[in-house]
Design a protein around this motif. Sequence first.
Motif, mmCIF file in Angstrom:
data_model
loop_
_atom_site.group_PDB
_atom_site.id
_atom_site.type_symbol
_atom_site.label_atom_id
_atom_site.label_comp_id
_atom_site.label_asym_id
_atom_site.label_seq_id
_atom_site.Cartn_x
_atom_site.Cartn_y
_atom_site.Cartn_z
ATOM 1 N N ALA A 161 0.821 -1.208 0.000
ATOM 2 C CA ALA A 161 0.000 0.000 0.000
ATOM 3 C C ALA A 161 0.854 1.257 0.000
ATOM 4 C CB ALA A 161 -0.929 0.004 1.212
ATOM 5 N N GLU A 162 2.022 1.206 0.618
ATOM 6 C CA GLU A 162 2.884 2.373 0.739
ATOM 7 C C GLU A 162 4.044 2.275 -0.253
ATOM 8 O OE1 GLU A 162 2.265 4.955 2.619
ATOM 9 O OE2 GLU A 162 0.435 4.026 3.390
ATOM 10 N N PRO A 163 4.545 3.427 -0.716
ATOM 11 C CA PRO A 163 5.726 3.410 -1.592
ATOM 12 C C PRO A 163 6.892 2.690 -0.912
ATOM 13 C CG PRO A 163 4.718 5.590 -1.581
ATOM 14 C CD PRO A 163 4.031 4.792 -0.508
ATOM 15 N N GLN A 164 7.649 1.965 -1.728
ATOM 16 C CA GLN A 164 8.809 1.234 -1.233
ATOM 17 C C GLN A 164 10.072 1.804 -1.874
ATOM 18 O OE1 GLN A 164 8.394 -1.582 1.053
ATOM 19 N NE2 GLN A 164 6.438 -0.479 1.127
ATOM 20 N N VAL A 165 11.122 1.937 -1.084
ATOM 21 C CA VAL A 165 12.398 2.461 -1.582
ATOM 22 C C VAL A 165 13.433 1.340 -1.553
ATOM 23 C CG1 VAL A 165 14.234 4.156 -1.253
ATOM 24 C CG2 VAL A 165 11.855 4.771 -0.734
ATOM 25 N N TYR A 166 14.079 1.115 -2.696
ATOM 26 C CA TYR A 166 15.137 0.108 -2.802
ATOM 27 C C TYR A 166 16.417 0.833 -3.211
ATOM 28 C CZ TYR A 166 11.063 -2.975 -3.078
ATOM 29 O OH TYR A 166 9.878 -3.615 -2.837
ATOM 30 N N ARG A 167 17.484 0.584 -2.487
ATOM 31 C CA ARG A 167 18.757 1.238 -2.815
ATOM 32 C C ARG A 167 19.896 0.232 -2.670
ATOM 33 N NH1 ARG A 167 17.083 3.732 1.926
ATOM 34 N NH2 ARG A 167 16.610 5.673 0.846
ATOM 35 N N THR A 168 20.961 0.497 -3.394
ATOM 36 C CA THR A 168 22.151 -0.343 -3.303
ATOM 37 C C THR A 168 23.363 0.529 -3.033
ATOM 38 O OG1 THR A 168 22.348 -0.233 -5.713
ATOM 39 C CG2 THR A 168 21.316 -2.209 -4.785
ATOM 40 N N ALA A 169 24.312 -0.019 -2.314
ATOM 41 C CA ALA A 169 25.565 0.682 -2.039
ATOM 42 C C ALA A 169 26.548 0.433 -3.176
ATOM 43 C CB ALA A 169 26.153 0.185 -0.720
ATOM 44 N N ASN A 170 27.653 1.151 -3.165
ATOM 45 C CA ASN A 170 28.709 0.894 -4.146
ATOM 46 C C ASN A 170 29.170 -0.558 -4.046
ATOM 47 O OD1 ASN A 170 28.540 3.632 -4.671
ATOM 48 N ND2 ASN A 170 30.760 3.858 -4.902
ATOM 49 N N THR A 171 29.425 -1.140 -5.182
ATOM 50 C CA THR A 171 29.936 -2.510 -5.378
ATOM 51 C C THR A 171 28.881 -3.586 -5.175
ATOM 52 O OG1 THR A 171 30.688 -3.077 -3.113
ATOM 53 C CG2 THR A 171 32.168 -1.719 -4.464
ATOM 54 N N SER A 172 27.645 -3.260 -4.762
ATOM 55 C CA SER A 172 26.673 -4.296 -4.416
ATOM 56 C C SER A 172 25.423 -4.227 -5.295
ATOM 57 C CB SER A 172 26.252 -4.166 -2.947
ATOM 58 O OG SER A 172 27.359 -4.306 -2.090
ATOM 59 N N ASP A 173 25.235 -5.239 -6.158
ATOM 60 C CA ASP A 173 23.990 -5.391 -6.894
ATOM 61 C C ASP A 173 22.948 -6.020 -5.976
ATOM 62 O OD1 ASP A 173 25.331 -4.454 -9.102
ATOM 63 O OD2 ASP A 173 25.691 -6.434 -9.956
ATOM 64 N N ARG A 174 21.695 -6.003 -6.419
ATOM 65 C CA ARG A 174 20.628 -6.588 -5.610
ATOM 66 C C ARG A 174 19.545 -7.161 -6.513
ATOM 67 N NH1 ARG A 174 16.828 -3.284 -1.194
ATOM 68 N NH2 ARG A 174 15.515 -5.046 -0.591
ATOM 69 N N GLN A 175 19.059 -8.353 -6.174
ATOM 70 C CA GLN A 175 17.930 -8.958 -6.866
ATOM 71 C C GLN A 175 16.733 -8.976 -5.927
ATOM 72 O OE1 GLN A 175 18.768 -12.746 -8.683
ATOM 73 N NE2 GLN A 175 20.770 -12.114 -9.422
ATOM 74 N N MET A 176 15.539 -8.720 -6.486
ATOM 75 C CA MET A 176 14.339 -8.699 -5.644
ATOM 76 C C MET A 176 13.117 -9.005 -6.484
ATOM 77 S SD MET A 176 14.723 -4.676 -5.121
ATOM 78 C CE MET A 176 14.978 -3.598 -6.520
ATOM 79 N N THR A 177 12.050 -9.380 -5.785
ATOM 80 C CA THR A 177 10.768 -9.649 -6.414
ATOM 81 C C THR A 177 9.734 -8.710 -5.808
ATOM 82 O OG1 THR A 177 11.353 -11.974 -6.713
ATOM 83 C CG2 THR A 177 9.028 -11.392 -6.901
ATOM 84 N N LEU A 178 9.028 -7.977 -6.666
ATOM 85 C CA LEU A 178 8.044 -7.016 -6.194
ATOM 86 C C LEU A 178 6.721 -7.709 -5.866
ATOM 87 C CD1 LEU A 178 8.699 -4.057 -8.659
ATOM 88 C CD2 LEU A 178 9.779 -4.551 -6.458
#
Length: 331
Positions: free
Chosen positions: A119-136
């Motif tokens: 229901a609420e906006p979600q924020v996804y961020r990554t730091a330097n050198t780190s990729d990220r995989q996710m499922t919405l």
Amino acid sequence: MIAAPDNNSEDRIYDEAAEWIDRLADGRLDKITSHRLYRWLQSDARHRQVLEAMLATWQDPQLERAAQQALQSTPLAERYQVASRSWRYFFYSCAGSAAVVALLFLLMPVLWQSPEVVAEPQVYRTANTSDRQMTLADGSAIELAASSRLVTDFKPERRNLSLERGAAYFAVAPDKSRPFEVTVGRASVVAVGTEFNIDRHQDGTDVTVYEGAIEVREQPLAKPRLLRGGERVRITRQGLEPTQAVDLQSLVDWRSGWIDVENESLSVVLEKLGRYSLTPIELADHSLASLRVAGRFRLSDTETALAMLDELYPIDVERRDQRIWVSLQAH
């Protein structure tokens, strides 16, 4: 009146299934090909029947391993979608195939899960050198590059996202009633169910379509441009540049751990390398920003990439003040 069977359709399904058997026999599928396999299985119940029959006939342990690995490389939400629609049929039809029975056990942990409603906006961020995989929450899968920021705001009638920094690869869960829109500044990319990559940098934003089709606008009131699989466009402050064809089979993008550039500005190359560097990279002489460069560089090896640029182009690279400075080569 009973319609006659479509023999051409049956032949096509057998040909396609045989092609998938050949790919599985070659070993582990990459992520993109795994997505395509499961979408093919979803699109027609006969696809699953024919492929299961072929797997059972071959009885090859290597094929079983490749099939299991293909499922494991598919995002969790996509596995859920495949399983939840036809698990009863899948259970009874796969009894003769050891490979598909093994896949069923991999599916069991997600058979009873339901997609989360956000229901609420979600924020996804990554730091330097780190990729990220996710499922919405809608089942779409995203790979977010290092030093990136993505905001999602899902509504009942629309799926809104904003790529505020960096790069992201989107495998969009199909939903014709809820368009999937990614904004990048004033520009936007709209999809229903497809796969594409957005890379935001100083010179603009590159949008590459891997599968399906998308609409791209440089600003909200502009006429959209349609891009299909194997096409790319750059969005700049001046608008959309001409659409380019790309060879997806040989394409190298950030997800592979490399960047492959040809006639790209030095500022963009340094920005992409900087996403994977623990030490900030700065241009000491901004006249170098537009210097055109080419080459293939490993993102995780900033030192070697900068050394290659130093050797090939009129620049000097030095470390000082806890930064890496790139300046015009002294004569």
